[in-house]
Design an enzyme around this catalytic site. Structure first.
Site, PDB file in Angstrom:
ATOM      1  N   LYS A   1      -7.674  -3.841  -6.306  1.00  0.00           N
ATOM      2  CA  LYS A   1      -6.902  -5.090  -7.029  1.00  0.00           C
ATOM      3  C   LYS A   1      -6.286  -5.586  -5.583  1.00  0.00           C
ATOM      4  O   LYS A   1      -6.118  -5.212  -4.482  1.00  0.00           O
ATOM      5  CB  LYS A   1      -5.845  -4.360  -7.962  1.00  0.00           C
ATOM      6  CG  LYS A   1      -6.500  -4.333  -9.319  1.00  0.00           C
ATOM      7  CD  LYS A   1      -5.344  -4.053 -10.319  1.00  0.00           C
ATOM      8  CE  LYS A   1      -5.976  -3.914 -11.579  1.00  0.00           C
ATOM      9  NZ  LYS A   1      -4.908  -3.271 -12.731  1.00  0.00           N
TER      10      LYS A   1
ATOM     11  N   ARG B   1      -8.485   4.490 -14.012  1.00  0.00           N
ATOM     12  CA  ARG B   1      -9.549   3.829 -14.163  1.00  0.00           C
ATOM     13  C   ARG B   1     -10.101   2.877 -12.781  1.00  0.00           C
ATOM     14  O   ARG B   1      -9.183   2.376 -12.203  1.00  0.00           O
ATOM     15  CB  ARG B   1      -8.841   2.646 -15.324  1.00  0.00           C
ATOM     16  CG  ARG B   1      -9.730   1.322 -15.663  1.00  0.00           C
ATOM     17  CD  ARG B   1      -8.912   0.504 -16.515  1.00  0.00           C
ATOM     18  NE  ARG B   1     -10.121  -0.264 -16.893  1.00  0.00           N
ATOM     19  CZ  ARG B   1     -10.101  -1.584 -16.425  1.00  0.00           C
ATOM     20  NH1 ARG B   1      -9.926  -2.015 -15.352  1.00  0.00           N
ATOM     21  NH2 ARG B   1     -10.958  -2.619 -16.762  1.00  0.00           N
TER      22      ARG B   1
END
Length: 286
Positions: A231, A265
């Protein structure tokens, strides 16, 4: 007692299997979208879906998390019908290859969630909006009696980064989860997984503060999910790109485990599985 996170061992019910979260589980991301922020995660053909599903399973992922609606900032909106079409095609492939694999569907739409559970035996619903974008979601999850990943986000994926003003982000999220979990429990939802929503409606410093304070969320005695894979909190901070963010992802996955994460995740399944093994070995030896 879970020695790693200093808390009771937690379990979730996946398709009737009581699955222990000790050691933590790895959830592999499979995107059937043309515009997810990390190009390496996009599966735009039947062959790509099959290859990615096989990769997740063979590399040790316990859960496949499939999404058809990109949640990156300024992502394109798609109709419910298109979301169902994309998901159904991929789910047919996965179920043919792996009839018993645990599948999570990343959707904020209640009717999409119901379709995927009833037609394809999906194991859990991963809702980035915490029920805010579809007021039928909580009722649907309660009716289906399926585990629910409750994430924190403000606004929508298209405008979420306009809403990053917090008096105290940790206190605000604790209040948010307290209200939401109380409501879900009263409705009869038994399996609730909390996700702080790294990168959603948060500044870069907010994300790192939440990582530093992740253990605060253990107060709910519910499973915690950490989704930081490649991210912007990594690549914008380092001045790189999603493609160059594997090392940063591994570091933050390690910190997530130390902070109490029960599910990682990730895009990079093998690396996350190895991280879990090494952290578990280090903290339990002797």
């Amino acid at each position: 007692m879970d020695i790693i996170r200093n808390k009771p061992v937690l379990y979730i019910n996946l398709n009737g299997d009581l699955v222990a979260l000790n050691p933590p589980l790895v959830m592999g991301i499979l995107n059937v979208t043309p515009d997810s922020f990390y190009a390496g995660s996009r599966c735009r053909s039947e062959e790509a879906v099959a290859l990615r599903a096989r990769e997740i399973v063979e590399q040790g992922g316990t859960i496949i998390d499939i999404g058809a609606y990109s949640s990156r900032p300024q992502a394109d909106d798609i109709s419910q019908e298109e979301e169902i079409r994309r998901l159904s095609g991929a789910l047919k492939i996965i179920r043919t290859m792996y009839p018993d694999v645990y599948i999570s569907v990343d959707t904020f739409r209640a009717d999409v969630a119901r379709h995927c559970v009833e037609e394809f035996g999906v194991s859990m619903i991963n809702d980035i909006s915490g029920g805010e974008l579809d007021n039928k979601m909580f009722d649907t999850v309660a009716d289906l009696q399926i585990p629910y990943i409750l994430m924190h986000m403000r606004g929508t994926p298209q405008i979420m980064q306009r809403y990053t003003d917090y008096d105290n982000i940790v206190a605000d999220l604790l209040t948010y989860f307290s209200k939401k979990t109380d409501k879900l429990r009263l409705m009869g939802v038994n399996d609730i997984i909390l996700d702080p929503g790294f990168g959603f409606s948060k500044t870069l410093d907010d994300n790192y503060l939440l990582m530093n304070r992740l253990s605060d969320f253990q107060t709910f005695e519910l499973p915690l999910l950490s989704g930081i894979s490649r991210k912007s909190m990594i690549y914008r901070f380092l001045g790189t790109s999603p493609e160059e963010s594997l090392t940063g992802t591994t570091v933050l996955n390690t910190l997530s485990l130390l902070g109490g994460a029960d599910i990682l995740r990730v895009h990079d399944v093998r690396e996350a599985v190895e991280t879990v093994k090494i952290v578990t070995k280090t903290l339990t030896i002797g």
